[in-house]
Design a protein around this motif. Sequence first.
Motif, PDB file in Angstrom:
ATOM      1  N   ARG A   5      -3.051   2.208   6.075  1.00 49.93           N
ATOM      2  CA  ARG A   5      -3.198   1.941   4.643  1.00 49.93           C
ATOM      3  C   ARG A   5      -1.972   1.189   4.118  1.00 49.93           C
ATOM      4  NH1 ARG A   5      -5.204   6.492   6.450  1.00 49.93           N
ATOM      5  NH2 ARG A   5      -7.209   7.289   5.704  1.00 49.93           N
TER       6      ARG A   5
ATOM      7  N   VAL B 177       0.325   5.090   6.730  1.00 52.09           N
ATOM      8  CA  VAL B 177       0.622   4.170   5.628  1.00 52.09           C
ATOM      9  C   VAL B 177       1.712   3.203   6.061  1.00 52.09           C
ATOM     10  CG1 VAL B 177       1.498   3.982   3.258  1.00 52.09           C
ATOM     11  CG2 VAL B 177      -0.002   5.894   3.890  1.00 52.09           C
TER      12      VAL B 177
ATOM     13  N   VAL C  42       0.656  -0.160   1.432  1.00 53.24           N
ATOM     14  CA  VAL C  42       1.213   0.010   0.092  1.00 53.24           C
ATOM     15  C   VAL C  42       2.213  -1.128  -0.081  1.00 53.24           C
ATOM     16  CG1 VAL C  42       2.643   1.450  -1.402  1.00 53.24           C
ATOM     17  CG2 VAL C  42       0.847   2.499   0.001  1.00 53.24           C
TER      18      VAL C  42
ATOM     19  N   LEU D  99      -3.014  -0.501  -1.596  1.00 52.03           N
ATOM     20  CA  LEU D  99      -2.473  -0.767  -2.930  1.00 52.03           C
ATOM     21  C   LEU D  99      -1.558  -1.969  -2.890  1.00 52.03           C
ATOM     22  CD1 LEU D  99      -1.824   0.069  -5.930  1.00 52.03           C
ATOM     23  CD2 LEU D  99       0.094   1.373  -4.985  1.00 52.03           C
TER      24      LEU D  99
ATOM     25  N   ALA E 209       2.466   6.564  -4.721  1.00 51.43           N
ATOM     26  CA  ALA E 209       1.495   5.623  -4.159  1.00 51.43           C
ATOM     27  C   ALA E 209       1.168   5.961  -2.712  1.00 51.43           C
ATOM     28  CB  ALA E 209       2.044   4.203  -4.255  1.00 51.43           C
ATOM     29  N   VAL E 210       2.172   6.300  -1.928  1.00 51.20           N
ATOM     30  CA  VAL E 210       1.950   6.655  -0.524  1.00 51.20           C
ATOM     31  C   VAL E 210       0.975   7.832  -0.412  1.00 51.20           C
ATOM     32  CG1 VAL E 210       3.065   7.628   1.523  1.00 51.20           C
ATOM     33  CG2 VAL E 210       4.132   5.711   0.318  1.00 51.20           C
TER      34      VAL E 210
ATOM     35  N   VAL F 241       4.409   0.751   4.188  1.00 53.74           N
ATOM     36  CA  VAL F 241       5.008   0.296   2.931  1.00 53.74           C
ATOM     37  C   VAL F 241       5.694  -1.041   3.199  1.00 53.74           C
ATOM     38  CG1 VAL F 241       6.626   0.804   1.077  1.00 53.74           C
ATOM     39  CG2 VAL F 241       5.353   2.666   2.174  1.00 53.74           C
TER      40      VAL F 241
ATOM     41  N   VAL G 257      -2.764   6.800  -2.043  1.00 50.86           N
ATOM     42  CA  VAL G 257      -3.558   5.822  -1.311  1.00 50.86           C
ATOM     43  C   VAL G 257      -4.384   6.480  -0.210  1.00 50.86           C
ATOM     44  CG1 VAL G 257      -1.916   5.202   0.538  1.00 50.86           C
ATOM     45  CG2 VAL G 257      -3.389   3.441  -0.465  1.00 50.86           C
TER      46      VAL G 257
ATOM     47  N   PHE H 298      -0.429  -0.546  -9.916  1.00 54.70           N
ATOM     48  CA  PHE H 298      -0.026   0.855  -9.865  1.00 54.70           C
ATOM     49  C   PHE H 298      -0.528   1.628 -11.074  1.00 54.70           C
ATOM     50  CE2 PHE H 298       3.440   4.127 -10.393  1.00 54.70           C
ATOM     51  CZ  PHE H 298       3.048   4.902  -9.303  1.00 54.70           C
TER      52      PHE H 298
END
Length: 267
Positions: free
Chosen positions: A96, A73, A98, A124, A248-249, A75, A252, A262
């Motif tokens: 991914r 992920v 975020v 996201l 979210a992390v 961020v 996702v 969200f």
Amino acid sequence: MSQIIKVAVTGAGGRMGKEVVKMVLEDDTLQLVAAIDPSKSGQDAGTLAGAAPCGVSVTGDLELTLVESKPDVLVDFTTPHSVVANTQLAIKHKVRPVIGTTGFTPEQITELDELCKKQEIGGLIAPNFSIGGILMMKFAAQASKYFPDLEIIEYHGDQKLDAPSGTAVKTAEMISEVREEKRQGNPNEHETIEGSRGGYYNGFRIHSVRLPGVFAQQEVIFGGFGQTLKIRHDSYERAGYMPGVNLAVKKVMEYTGLIYGFEHFID
């Protein structure tokens, strides 16, 4: 959750980025594998965030770092000027995204969703990670069914780059999903000072206040016969967003395609 999620943070030297780094370091189910910020390159990410040294040095090249650290992920709390390219790079390398940075157009969101699906990963984009902020938006959308006359006022510090805020735009979009367009006010209304009535969206107005000393607040004001209703949310510090970023992390990892908002992660 048995699998450790490897996390990279871009904008790691910024105020939100530092909070994300601390959040990741404090969660045993997450592992900080990279921190990216060209202006802070070489520093220990933990020390930079005000925590104990963590052994992860801040780097300046996002793509090279993604290739070498292989995070699950990314961020991103950077700027509207860089976030689209950052998101595209993440998806390219099957990381991914975020994203807490605002400034995406609907067309860009659609394009990024298609890229995520092609890579078979989730992503996201969230204008607001605050649980209270999300509830404010949901309650406002519900109220607009009964009070179609409304205005949005959002308050942020004077260094915020975009106006209206991503939260205000997302609130307006959620309201418009359940409220038919209704042009409010006097049809002969005239602004003697241009812009004094705020931005026009689907019949109602959005006002952006930018002042030093302000963090982040938003209120939606509804007017009806003989009454008004105000739904307001106030954020006082950045740490208040971290429970949402943490969720979210983890969530996702379960999706394919790009989620916008969200609120889709909250039942």
